[in-house]
Design a protein around this motif. Structure first.
Motif, PDB file in Angstrom:
ATOM      1  N   SER A  44       0.854  -1.496   0.073  1.00 35.71           N
ATOM      2  CA  SER A  44      -0.211  -0.007  -0.176  1.00 35.71           C
ATOM      3  C   SER A  44       0.801   1.307   0.169  1.00 35.71           C
ATOM      4  O   SER A  44       0.480   2.400  -0.566  1.00 35.71           O
ATOM      5  CB  SER A  44      -0.982   0.069   1.286  1.00 35.71           C
ATOM      6  N   GLU A  86      -7.269   0.801  -0.050  1.00 32.40           N
ATOM      7  CA  GLU A  86      -7.836  -0.208   0.969  1.00 32.40           C
ATOM      8  C   GLU A  86      -8.742   0.541   1.816  1.00 32.40           C
ATOM      9  O   GLU A  86      -8.799   1.721   2.233  1.00 32.40           O
ATOM     10  CB  GLU A  86      -6.751  -0.392   1.668  1.00 32.40           C
ATOM     11  N   ASP A 161      -6.203  -1.498  -4.572  1.00 37.75           N
ATOM     12  CA  ASP A 161      -5.523  -2.095  -3.216  1.00 37.75           C
ATOM     13  C   ASP A 161      -6.687  -2.967  -2.526  1.00 37.75           C
ATOM     14  O   ASP A 161      -7.434  -2.605  -1.951  1.00 37.75           O
ATOM     15  CB  ASP A 161      -5.089  -0.710  -2.539  1.00 37.75           C
ATOM     16  N   GLU A 162      -6.382  -4.183  -2.639  1.00 41.16           N
ATOM     17  CA  GLU A 162      -7.169  -5.243  -1.660  1.00 41.16           C
ATOM     18  C   GLU A 162      -8.547  -5.004  -1.968  1.00 41.16           C
ATOM     19  O   GLU A 162      -9.188  -5.152  -1.262  1.00 41.16           O
ATOM     20  CB  GLU A 162      -6.729  -5.067  -0.437  1.00 41.16           C
TER      21      GLU A 162
HETATM   22 MG   LIG Z   1      -2.156  -2.708   2.281  1.00 40.00          MG
END
Ligand SMILES: [Mg+2]
Ligand SMILES: Nc1ncnc2c1ncn2[C@@H]1O[C@H](COP(=O)(O)OP(=O)(O)O)[C@@H](O)[C@H]1O
Lengths: 236, 287
Positions: A44, A86, A161-162
């Motif tokens: 991240s 995220e 992100d994720e």
């Molecule tokens: Mg992360």
């Protein structure tokens, strides 16, 4: 093919803790790239450094041939980068419809490849939720909204992100299907995720980050050849 | 109190409440979106009133003065945000207090230096002077009705802007998560300049339209600021809807209490605030 993104020697710190130790990689235009790594390894932070959210102490970010390392985040985004963070970044006081409307814009060339209706076509689940507040949605719906909102900025580079973290298998599948659609539309994409199997088959290139360093960068074939090393680096 | 007096006081209360809303909405908007509590907000009310006096005297037309003063207020808002407030976003609340209280002193000095300390007045514009008959026995000044109408137009425009336009959605999104707004490619600093300028404009607008019905005196800004705080606290800090409801309640309670209970009228709105906070510690509309 030209590089849409070149990341050179990023050194990023949070206060005194040194997180990225010289992260470098290139992404070709139209490519879908995975970034893998265990929790806390700096995936991240790498994305945030590219976007100027966590500005690197040194190193540079070249996007479409231009050095954007010193630009404020919003100006980078205006050059057709979209980011799904995220945690999804929902606004508690905006409805689903408003999330989409406030973000929608043509890209820097004045094109709108994604429209409000198209996004709802891709995420039909959102249609029944249009008047709900962003934070009232389920995790999966929030993720769909976050991706839909990002698409409405008509990006050339999409950073996820994720995106499938903590979602039910069925919802994950839906999200992966949409990501595939985005890939087919020619948008360059960076995907941070834990699902190696899907990433292996979806992405052309793979980056593995361990303790703030790129320890692997190669295509799916090379990934398979180094399967043991990769799996070892991802094991908890 | 007979019915006609009761009705006239109700109109007065609503008019005062609407005016309070005009001022308080700017204060609460700036706080809600930017996290800045502008203690010099009342000074902008005062400056609006004095500018209206100055330009009415200069041009002989209140309406011309209205437009010029409003434009200057917007400009003042932009300048203050760009050069002063901009330094506060990453600092703590004490710095906000120091800077904005400093601004109060500066504006008070300007007022005292330019216009002196004697009370001043602006005449009600001829077009809006006089009264109209509401019923056979009730007459009401046209200018006060004009103020109420103007406040309602502003309130409705604000409601539509904030709830129906893209700018309004961005402003609300900034209230919720300003980093994410930037992530979407929005220049949040420009958004903040716009919001702050609107806040200053609203306070000044209230000062401008009040000029013909109040006397212009030093300290008028601080007096209004305190009433504004009562409104904003009752309504819930940051809530525009709350400010609207609270401003009407405060306007009406203040007006009736000065007629019915003159002995306690100066503290009536604080009593009201205390009572409401007992039941709703966050104010009426805290989200
Ligand atoms: Mg992360
Ligand atoms: N805002 C922050 N302040 C301080 N440390 C942070 C911050 N964000 C992340 N970190 C630390 O930086 C390291 C890398 O975090 P991150 O990039 O989020 O990892 P990943 O995404 O790979 O799980 C972790 O040790 C994390 O605790």
């Amino acid at each position: 093919m030209s590089n849409i993104l070149e990341v050179h020697g990023l050194q990023t710190l949070y206060g005194a803790s040194h997180i990225l130790h010289g992260v470098s990689f290139d992404i070709k235009a139209g490519e879908t790239v995975s970034i893998m790594g265990r929790n806390g390894m700096g995936k991240s932070t790498t994305l945030k450094s590219i976007l100027g959210i966590a500005p690197p102490r040194s190193g540079s970010v070249i996007y479409k041939g231009e050095d954007i390392t010193r630009l404020p985040t919003w100006k980078r985004m205006r050059q057709d980068i979209a980011y799904v963070p995220e945690g999804r970044g929902m606004f508690h006081n905006l409805t689903v419809k408003e999330h989409l409307l406030m973000a929608a814009r043509k890209n820097s060339r004045g094109e709108a490849n994604w429209t409000y209706d198209q996004v709802l076509e891709v995420f039909p689940r959102l249609i029944e939720r249009l008047t709900n507040k962003g934070t009232q949605l389920s995790g999966g719906e929030q993720q769909m909204l976050a991706i839909g909102r990002a698409l409405l900025t008509n990006p050339d580079l999409l950073i996820l992100d994720e995106a499938t973290e903590g979602l039910a298998p069925l919802i994950r599948k839906e999200i992966w299907q949409v990501i595939r659609k985005i890939k087919d539309s020619g948008v360059s994409t960076i995907i941070v995720d834990k699902n190696i199997k899907v990433l292996n088959e979806l992405c052309e290139m793979h980056i593995l980050i361990v303790k703030g360093k790129v320890v692997f960068n190669g295509d799916s074939e090379t990934l398979n050849e180094n399967k043991e090393f990769i799996e070892q680096s991802l094991a908890v | 109190m007979d019915t006609s007096l009761f009705l006239v006081q109700l109109l007065n209360g609503v008019q005062y409440g609407l005016l309070l809303f005009l001022i308080a909405s700017g204060l609460t908007l700036v706080f809600g979106v930017m996290g800045i509590l502008n203690l010099a907000h009342g000074s902008m009310y005062m400056i609006g009133a004095y500018l209206a006096y100055y330009f009415t005297t200069l041009t002989g037309s209140f309406f011309l003065a209205f437009i010029i003063s409003g434009s200057i207020a917007l400009l003042i808002g932009i300048v203050i945000e760009r050069f002063l407030i901009i330094h506060l976003y990453k600092r703590d609340h004490l710095d906000q207090v120091l800077l904005t209280v400093g601004l109060i002193f500066i504006f008070n000095s300007i007022q005292s230096f330019v216009w002196g300390n004697d009370p001043l007045g602006v005449e009600v514009p001829a077009l809006l002077s006089g009264s109209i008959k509401l019923t056979d026995i009730i007459e009401y000044p046209i200018y006060r009705l004009f103020i109420s109408a103007l406040c309602i137009v502003v309130a409705v425009s604000m409601y539509l802007t904030i709830n129906k336009t893209k700018l309004g959605m961005m402003i609300r999104a900034g209230e919720s998560d300003r980093a994410m707004v930037e992530n979407l490619g929005v220049d949040i600093s420009k958004l903040f300049t716009i919001v702050f300028a609107i806040g200053v404009f609203l306070a000044s607008l209230a000062g401008i339209v009040s000029a013909p019905i109040v006397s212009l005196v030093p300290g008028m800004g601080e007096h209004v600021l305190i009433s504004c705080f009562v409104v904003v606290v009752i309504g819930g800090l940051g809530s525009i809807k709350g400010a609207f409801v609270a401003a009407l309640i405060v306007g009406i309670v203040d007006t009736y209490s000065s007629v019915l209970l003159p002995q306690i009228s100066s503290m009536s709105i604080y009593l009201l605030m205390a009572l409401i906070l007992l039941v709703k510690p966050q104010g009426l509309f805290k989200n």
